[in-house]
Scaffold this motif. Structure first.
Motif, PDB file in Angstrom:
ATOM      1  N   ASP A  68       0.871  -1.326   0.176  1.00 38.82           N
ATOM      2  CA  ASP A  68      -0.029   0.167  -0.047  1.00 38.82           C
ATOM      3  C   ASP A  68       0.804   1.257  -0.001  1.00 38.82           C
ATOM      4  N   LEU A  69       2.100   1.235   0.732  1.00 39.50           N
ATOM      5  CA  LEU A  69       2.708   2.340   0.811  1.00 39.50           C
ATOM      6  C   LEU A  69       3.502   2.691  -0.295  1.00 39.50           C
ATOM      7  N   VAL A  70       4.107   1.484  -1.008  1.00 40.93           N
ATOM      8  CA  VAL A  70       4.682   1.586  -2.210  1.00 40.93           C
ATOM      9  C   VAL A  70       3.840   2.357  -3.321  1.00 40.93           C
ATOM     10  N   ALA A  71       2.422   1.659  -3.230  1.00 41.27           N
ATOM     11  CA  ALA A  71       1.765   2.216  -4.435  1.00 41.27           C
ATOM     12  C   ALA A  71       1.221   3.602  -4.163  1.00 41.27           C
ATOM     13  N   ALA A  72       1.089   4.211  -2.854  1.00 35.94           N
ATOM     14  CA  ALA A  72       1.156   5.650  -2.528  1.00 35.94           C
ATOM     15  C   ALA A  72       2.265   6.403  -3.012  1.00 35.94           C
ATOM     16  N   LEU A  73       3.303   5.955  -2.654  1.00 38.60           N
ATOM     17  CA  LEU A  73       4.477   6.799  -2.960  1.00 38.60           C
ATOM     18  C   LEU A  73       4.912   7.126  -4.738  1.00 38.60           C
ATOM     19  N   GLN A  74       4.327   5.883  -5.518  1.00 38.59           N
ATOM     20  CA  GLN A  74       4.100   6.012  -6.827  1.00 38.59           C
ATOM     21  C   GLN A  74       3.448   7.313  -7.360  1.00 38.59           C
ATOM     22  N   THR A  75       2.356   7.570  -6.507  1.00 33.40           N
ATOM     23  CA  THR A  75       1.479   8.490  -7.086  1.00 33.40           C
ATOM     24  C   THR A  75       1.830  10.107  -6.575  1.00 33.40           C
ATOM     25  N   GLN A  76       2.945  10.098  -5.591  1.00 28.20           N
ATOM     26  CA  GLN A  76       3.158  11.129  -4.974  1.00 28.20           C
ATOM     27  C   GLN A  76       4.054  12.306  -5.788  1.00 28.20           C
ATOM     28  N   PRO A  77       3.714  13.537  -5.813  1.00 24.76           N
ATOM     29  CA  PRO A  77       4.635  14.254  -6.107  1.00 24.76           C
ATOM     30  C   PRO A  77       6.009  14.375  -5.382  1.00 24.76           C
ATOM     31  N   SER A  78       6.792  15.458  -5.093  1.00 28.17           N
ATOM     32  CA  SER A  78       7.955  15.240  -4.164  1.00 28.17           C
ATOM     33  C   SER A  78       7.581  15.477  -2.898  1.00 28.17           C
ATOM     34  N   GLU A  79       6.364  15.959  -2.442  1.00 25.01           N
ATOM     35  CA  GLU A  79       6.169  15.982  -1.111  1.00 25.01           C
ATOM     36  C   GLU A  79       5.003  14.780  -0.690  1.00 25.01           C
ATOM     37  N   VAL A  80       5.396  14.394   0.349  1.00 20.54           N
ATOM     38  CA  VAL A  80       4.472  13.209   0.814  1.00 20.54           C
ATOM     39  C   VAL A  80       3.165  13.709   1.645  1.00 20.54           C
ATOM     40  N   ASP A  81       2.089  13.495   1.234  1.00 16.19           N
ATOM     41  CA  ASP A  81       0.947  13.973   1.968  1.00 16.19           C
ATOM     42  C   ASP A  81       0.546  12.933   3.362  1.00 16.19           C
ATOM     43  N   ASP A  82      -0.357  13.639   3.968  1.00 17.72           N
ATOM     44  CA  ASP A  82      -0.687  13.055   5.449  1.00 17.72           C
ATOM     45  C   ASP A  82      -1.228  11.388   5.184  1.00 17.72           C
ATOM     46  N   PRO A  83      -2.205  11.260   4.249  1.00 20.98           N
ATOM     47  CA  PRO A  83      -2.296   9.805   4.266  1.00 20.98           C
ATOM     48  C   PRO A  83      -1.420   8.881   3.824  1.00 20.98           C
ATOM     49  N   THR A  84      -0.304   9.317   2.913  1.00 23.55           N
ATOM     50  CA  THR A  84       0.702   8.510   2.836  1.00 23.55           C
ATOM     51  C   THR A  84       1.711   8.383   4.085  1.00 23.55           C
ATOM     52  N   MET A  85       1.858   9.400   4.566  1.00 32.24           N
ATOM     53  CA  MET A  85       2.779   9.233   5.937  1.00 32.24           C
ATOM     54  C   MET A  85       2.091   8.412   6.830  1.00 32.24           C
ATOM     55  N   GLY A  86       0.640   8.316   7.010  1.00 36.21           N
ATOM     56  CA  GLY A  86       0.066   7.416   7.748  1.00 36.21           C
ATOM     57  C   GLY A  86       0.199   5.891   7.436  1.00 36.21           C
ATOM     58  N   LEU A  87       0.373   5.628   6.112  1.00 39.00           N
ATOM     59  CA  LEU A  87       0.869   4.224   5.522  1.00 39.00           C
ATOM     60  C   LEU A  87       2.157   4.126   5.971  1.00 39.00           C
ATOM     61  N   ALA A  88       3.096   4.940   5.865  1.00 38.92           N
ATOM     62  CA  ALA A  88       4.297   4.750   6.353  1.00 38.92           C
ATOM     63  C   ALA A  88       4.502   4.343   7.725  1.00 38.92           C
ATOM     64  N   HIS A  89       3.601   5.077   8.725  1.00 39.93           N
ATOM     65  CA  HIS A  89       3.482   4.628  10.123  1.00 39.93           C
ATOM     66  C   HIS A  89       2.942   3.385  10.262  1.00 39.93           C
ATOM     67  N   ARG A  90       2.186   3.031   9.481  1.00 44.50           N
ATOM     68  CA  ARG A  90       1.291   1.702   9.508  1.00 44.50           C
ATOM     69  C   ARG A  90       2.771   0.682   9.249  1.00 44.50           C
ATOM     70  N   VAL A  91       3.295   0.742   8.023  1.00 45.32           N
ATOM     71  CA  VAL A  91       4.390  -0.155   7.810  1.00 45.32           C
ATOM     72  C   VAL A  91       5.476  -0.204   9.149  1.00 45.32           C
ATOM     73  N   ASN A  92       5.943   1.052   9.821  1.00 48.47           N
ATOM     74  CA  ASN A  92       6.731   0.852  11.058  1.00 48.47           C
ATOM     75  C   ASN A  92       6.070   0.043  11.956  1.00 48.47           C
ATOM     76  N   ALA A  93       4.839   0.250  12.383  1.00 46.84           N
ATOM     77  CA  ALA A  93       4.177  -0.565  13.558  1.00 46.84           C
ATOM     78  C   ALA A  93       4.065  -2.346  13.204  1.00 46.84           C
ATOM     79  N   ALA A  94       3.935  -2.448  11.958  1.00 46.76           N
ATOM     80  CA  ALA A  94       4.007  -3.834  11.185  1.00 46.76           C
ATOM     81  C   ALA A  94       5.239  -4.216  11.537  1.00 46.76           C
TER      82      ALA A  94
END
Length: 160
Positions: A68-94
Motif C-alpha cells: 500500500d505504501l509503495v503504491a501511494a508513493l508512486q503517485t506522490q509528487p515530491s512531497e508526501v501527503d498525510d495519508p501516505t505518511m499514515g501508511l508509512a507509520h502503518r509499515v513501521n508498526a507492522a
C-alpha cells in the motif's frame, strides 16, 4: 525502494521456519498437525507453532502495508501527503510487531536463552503439568484453643 525489506523479512521467517523444522525433526505442516492432534504432549512445540503462526500473520500484514505504501508513493509528487505518511507509520508498526514475534520465536528455540534456566522457569515448567490449584486457597482451620505460631504473634506486635 521497499523491495529489499520484504525479501529480508521473508528470509527471517524462512530462517526461523528452518530452525523450527530442524529442532523438531519435521516440516511445519507435520509439526502443526502433531500439535493440533496432541496440544499438551509437547508444550515447547505448541508454543513454537503458536508464535510461528503469529509471526507469519504479522509478515502478511507487513507485506500488505508495504504494498500500500509503495503504491501511494508512486503517485506522490515530491512531497508526501498525510495519508501516505499514515501508511508509512502503518509499515513501521507492522515491522515492530513482526520483529517482536520473531524475537519470541528465537527465544523459544534457544534453550540457553535468559530466563529459561532460572528457578522461575523451572517452577513454570513444573506447573504446566498440573491441573489443579498449586496453593491452598482457603485459610486452614485451627481448632479452638490452639495458639497461633509465635512468629505470627511477634509480627502482629511489631505492626502496632
Amino acid at each position: 525502494m521497499f523491495d529489499g525489506i520484504s525479501d529480508d523479512a521473508e528470509d527471517v521467517v524462512g530462517v526461523l521456519t528452518e530452525r523450527i523444522e530442524a529442532r523438531f525433526g519435521m516440516d511445519m505442516g507435520q509439526l502443526k498437525a502433531a500439535v493440533g492432534a496432541a496440544p499438551t504432549a509437547n508444550p515447547d512445540a505448541t508454543d513454537v507453532v503458536k508464535w510461528h503462526g503469529l509471526l507469519v500473520e504479522a509478515q502478511s500484514v507487513l507485506d500488505r502495508a508495504e504494498d500500500d505504501l509503495v503504491a501511494a508513493l508512486q503517485t506522490q509528487p515530491s512531497e508526501v501527503d498525510d495519508p501516505t505518511m499514515g501508511l508509512a507509520h502503518r509499515v513501521n508498526a507492522a515491522v515492530a510487531v513482526r520483529d517482536g514475534r520473531a524475537m519470541v520465536v528465537r527465544w523459544l528455540l534457544d534453550p540457553d536463552a535468559p530466563g529459561k534456566k532460572d528457578l522461575a522457569a523451572e517452577r513454570l515448567a513444573r506447573l504446566r503439568s498440573r491441573t489443579g490449584p498449586t496453593v491452598q486457597t482457603t485459610v486452614p482451620h485451627r481448632p479452638a484453643g490452639t495458639a497461633a505460631p509465635a512468629s505470627a504473634w511477634r509480627s502482629a506486635r511489631v505492626a502496632r
